[in-house]
Design an enzyme around this catalytic site. Structure first.
Site, PDB file in Angstrom:
ATOM      1  N   ASP A 156       0.608  -1.498  -0.180  1.00 51.39           N
ATOM      2  CA  ASP A 156      -0.061   0.201   0.393  1.00 51.39           C
ATOM      3  C   ASP A 156       0.854   1.591  -0.050  1.00 51.39           C
ATOM      4  O   ASP A 156       1.939   1.581   0.831  1.00 51.39           O
ATOM      5  CB  ASP A 156      -0.767  -0.220   0.905  1.00 51.39           C
ATOM      6  N   GLU A 197       1.323  -0.883  -4.384  1.00 52.14           N
ATOM      7  CA  GLU A 197       1.037   0.267  -5.304  1.00 52.14           C
ATOM      8  C   GLU A 197       1.522   1.856  -5.317  1.00 52.14           C
ATOM      9  O   GLU A 197       1.807   2.261  -4.664  1.00 52.14           O
ATOM     10  CB  GLU A 197      -0.095   0.784  -4.186  1.00 52.14           C
TER      11      GLU A 197
HETATM   12  C1  NOJ Z   1      -4.447   2.934  -0.835  1.00 51.94           C
HETATM   13  C2  NOJ Z   1      -5.182   1.765  -0.501  1.00 51.94           C
HETATM   14  O1  NOJ Z   1      -5.922   1.259  -1.906  1.00 51.94           O
HETATM   15  C3  NOJ Z   1      -6.486   3.146   0.011  1.00 51.94           C
HETATM   16  O2  NOJ Z   1      -7.839   1.775  -0.014  1.00 51.94           O
HETATM   17  C4  NOJ Z   1      -6.816   3.138   1.115  1.00 51.94           C
HETATM   18  O3  NOJ Z   1      -7.492   4.050   1.849  1.00 51.94           O
HETATM   19  C5  NOJ Z   1      -5.937   4.233   1.214  1.00 51.94           C
HETATM   20  N1  NOJ Z   1      -4.220   3.078   0.483  1.00 51.94           N
HETATM   21  C6  NOJ Z   1      -5.393   3.898   3.005  1.00 51.94           C
HETATM   22  O4  NOJ Z   1      -4.507   2.819   3.316  1.00 51.94           O
END
Ligand code: NOJ
Length: 436
Positions: A156, A197
């Site tokens: 993440d 990500e």
């Molecule tokens: C990215 C995640 O994909 C999202 O769903 C989340 O709200 C944020 N990071 C915070 O962790």
């Protein structure tokens, strides 16, 4: 179902205990399973049974922040002298920085009279990745899961993991963390997988997260591709540039939907299944790892959520509704079912359904080395058509326009979105895979 569909890996959104202020992205224990989802034994069972079917399981690692209920943060906020004080980002003064979900990125803590930093909710305090003990704690977490047979992690907000000052990603430090994790992942057999990500809108920045090619992420999500729409020129350009920018041994990853954006059949396909099939065709026909978001394979649409059912702080519930299996009794699921797409059960029986098409495409990929690993080379085509060669003997072509186009393609049709067997002309929103 997943075996029947032909997938070979599953990334689960966060499965850890969490107060669920952000759908599990506020973790209160990184080495356990959220009781609402099951037990550790059940997760082990899933990994083992998936493994028997050739399916690998990836978890969602959330290293940039924890929940404010995580033991580390409880200790950190207990006093300025706490040994874990410096595990989070504390300051005497707040600046103007806004959080991603709106409001200030700093929250004042009454007890110790300082502000802590959070890029997302106040319940998601950011870890201080300039502190070496945080690195060690995450090494342990990675090892814990790799040793249990987890194939790897989707990571993440990795593009802004280390912040210094708190409003700016510190790229050299982020690369150092990725190199450290890669060395750790490489000690396992098979190698652990790191899928980032990397939510950046410049391809150069995305490509940098692969490092020299084999020393950082294995896979970095390509957001410019996700947001290119159904525009043949834009897509062709992004794919060509991605191949140019990635180190030669690096492997691209392609996705059109995820839990943070509106589902692609609604967002870019006008809920038209012919367009959905074209999008699946290019997603699964490119060189790289395609990632389907659950429901992409049935052309699942965005669901309208009545205000009294809203769960999310950031209007993302419409992409997080239950899968319409068709024969399961959901009782009262976490979000409404929607009912605006034919169910899995129905599509399984229906020749020409999006699901059957997607499954045929996955089967074709698996049986054809060109489509799995062959080089990508774009072909000259009339406007509206995007076509490329894969390896020595395969061509993929899609007509992303409202007009029939004579694309001048030849070869034997292996798969067509419209049941065509002569590829000379492609009708509007039609695509083919060819043996050439
Ligand atoms: C990215 C995640 O994909 C999202 O769903 C989340 O709200 C944020 N990071 C915070 O962790």
């Amino acid at each position: 179902y997943l075996e029947w569909l032909g997938v070979d890996g599953v990334w689960l959104n966060p499965t850890f205990p969490s107060p669920n202020n952000d759908w599990g992205y506020d973790v209160s224990d990184y080495c356990a399973v959220h009781p609402e989802l099951g037990t550790m034994e059940e997760l082990d069972g899933l990994v083992a049974e998936a493994g028997e079917r050739g399916i690998r399981i990836l978890l969602d690692l959330v290293p940039a922040h924890t929940s404010d209920r995580h033991g580390w943060f409880l200790e950190s906020r207990s006093s300025r002298e706490s040994p874990r004080r410096d595990w989070y980002i504390w300051r005497d003064e707040a600046d103007e920085q806004e959080s991603v979900f709106g409001g200030q990125a700093w929250t004042f803590d009454e007890r110790t009279k300082q502000y802590y930093h959070h890029r997302f909710l106040a319940q998601q305090p950011d870890l201080n990745w300039l502190n070496g003990e945080v690195h060690q704690a995450f090494d342990e977490i990675l090892r814990f899961w790799f040793e249990r047979g987890i194939a790897g992690f989707r990571i993440d907000v990795v593009h802004e993991l280390v912040k210094d000052p708190p409003d700016r990603p510190n790229l050299p430090e982020i690369h150092a963390v990725l190199q450290r994790w890669r060395r750790l992942a490489d000690t396992y057999d098979p190698q652990g997988i790191l899928l980032g990500e990397t939510w950046v809108l410049e391809l150069e920045r995305m490509a940098a997260f692969y490092g020299a090619g084999e020393d950082e992420l294995h896979l970095a999500f390509n957001f410019p591709f996700m947001f290119a729409g159904l525009d043949s020129a834009a897509l062709a350009d992004i794919v060509a540039q991605t191949h140019e920018l990635l180190p030669p041994v690096a492997w691209p990853v392609w996705a059109l939907s995820n839990h943070d954006v509106a589902r692609f059949p609604t967002r870019i396909c006008d809920e038209d299944d012919e367009r959905v099939k074209c999008a699946l065709l290019f997603l699964l026909g490119l060189r790289g790892t395609p990632v389907l978001y659950y429901g992409d394979e049935i052309g699942m649409r965005q669901v309208e959520i009545p205000p009294e059912r809203v769960l999310d702080v950031h209007e993302r519930d419409g992409a997080r509704t239950p899968m319409p299996w068709g024969d399961a009794d959901w009782g009262d699921p976490w979000l409404p079912l929607g009912g605006n797409v034919a169910s899995v059960a129905k599509q399984r029986e229906e020749p020409g359904s999006v699901l059957r098409f997607c499954r045929e495409l996955l089967a074709l990929r698996q049986g054809r080395e060109d489509i799995v690993s062959g080089a990508y080379a774009s072909l000259e085509t009339p406007a509206g058509v995007w076509a490329w060669r894969r390896g020595d003997g395969s061509v993929v072509a899609v007509n992303l326009s409202d007009d029939a186009v004579r694309a001048g393609l030849g070869g034997r049709v292996l798969l067509s979105t419209a049941g065509r067997d002569d590829p000379g002309t492609l009708g509007p929103w039609e695509g083919v895979v060819l043996d050439v």
